[in-house]
Design an enzyme around this catalytic site. Structure first.
Site, PDB file in Angstrom:
ATOM      1  CD  GLU A 115      -2.538   1.609   0.072  1.00 41.77           C
ATOM      2  OE1 GLU A 115      -2.408   2.757  -0.411  1.00 41.77           O
ATOM      3  OE2 GLU A 115      -3.260   0.719  -0.444  1.00 41.77           O
ATOM      4  CG  ASP A 160      -8.961  -3.502  -5.547  1.00 43.90           C
ATOM      5  OD1 ASP A 160      -9.494  -2.864  -6.469  1.00 43.90           O
ATOM      6  OD2 ASP A 160      -9.366  -3.484  -4.377  1.00 43.90           O
TER       7      ASP A 160
END
Length: 256
Positions: A115, A160
């Site tokens: 992330e 994603d």
């Protein structure tokens, strides 16, 4: 660009499709007494509050998981993971994909998360580090390329992106082709938005040409509000586990 934050959209209908298929596939993989690797390229913060100002403001969770959860059987792995999340973090808690995976995996499985957004990475670490320490603040595509083929080789990758950078539609097919070449036994699952502007069409054409046997599943739903461009959600899955096509068909009926 790092402006996208999923807290405004957590629990929406796109999440329901993505997370239901993810939980189904992980439940299938964990039936066998062999360890696996789970990789996620764009993890987000992992845990969301559906009563937070951001979620209430958009109303997407209310129209999503709030409206559709009861359509799933009580023993569906998605509903089970949601119940476990609420039991641990409260009734307004909603699990993102990394937390759903963490609740699904076993002690001898491996998980690698990336992330890049600093705030989302910090919150992800707060939730996940006690269980799964392999969390990197870096570009998820780069992490995935460096890790594949992973050990154990059995497992799956969830891709994603936020697609806030339009180039993601152009670069993702080549990235997936590279990863699939290196990790030919891995389940590679790509989520993508279906937009009124149709940016996903060229990406899907490239992927379908390269992976004609992959599972492609799409659901449609009304725009969340006037002017909102997302009117559906898709999953493109290479090496989909047995029965995923039937699960996808059930989702189609639920969304109808």
């Amino acid at each position: 660009m790092l402006s996208y934050q999923h807290m405004y959209h957590a629990g929406n209908l796109a999440d329901v499709q993505k997370h239901a298929l993810l939980c189904f596939m992980l439940e299938y993989l964990t039936r066998k007494d062999k360890p696996l690797t789970y990789i996620e390229t764009h993890a987000g913060r992992g845990l969301y509050r559906l009563d937070a100002e951001e979620a209430v403001k958009t109303g997407e969770a209310e129209k999503g998981i709030g409206a559709i959860e009861d359509a799933f059987p009580a023993d569906h792995p998605y509903r089970q993971r949601l119940a476990e999340t609420r039991a641990r973090w409260g009734n307004s808690a909603y699990a993102g994909s990394p937390l759903l995976a963490a609740l699904s995996l076993r002690d001898d499985d491996k998980m690698h998360l990336a992330e890049l957004h600093p705030q989302e990475h910090r919150l992800l670490c707060e939730v996940m580090t006690p269980w799964w320490p392999h969390i990197q603040r870096k570009d998820g595509f780069g992490m995935a390329q460096a890790l594949t083929p992973p050990t154990p080789r059995r497992g799956m990758m969830l891709i994603d992106p936020s697609y806030e950078v339009k180039e993601d539609y152009d670069t993702t097919p080549d990235f997936i082709a590279t990863v699939a070449r290196k990790w030919n036994v891995g389940i590679i699952a790509l989520w993508y938005p279906i937009l009124t502007v149709g940016w996903h069409h060229a990406m899907l054409d490239k992927l379908t040409n390269r992976f004609p046997n992959a599972l492609r599943h799409e659901v449609r739903f009304p725009a969340a509000r006037d002017g909102h461009k997302m009117v559906g959600s898709g999953m493109f899955i290479i090496n989909a586990p047995y029965g995923t096509d039937e699960e996808a068909a059930r989702l189609t009926r639920i969304f109808a």
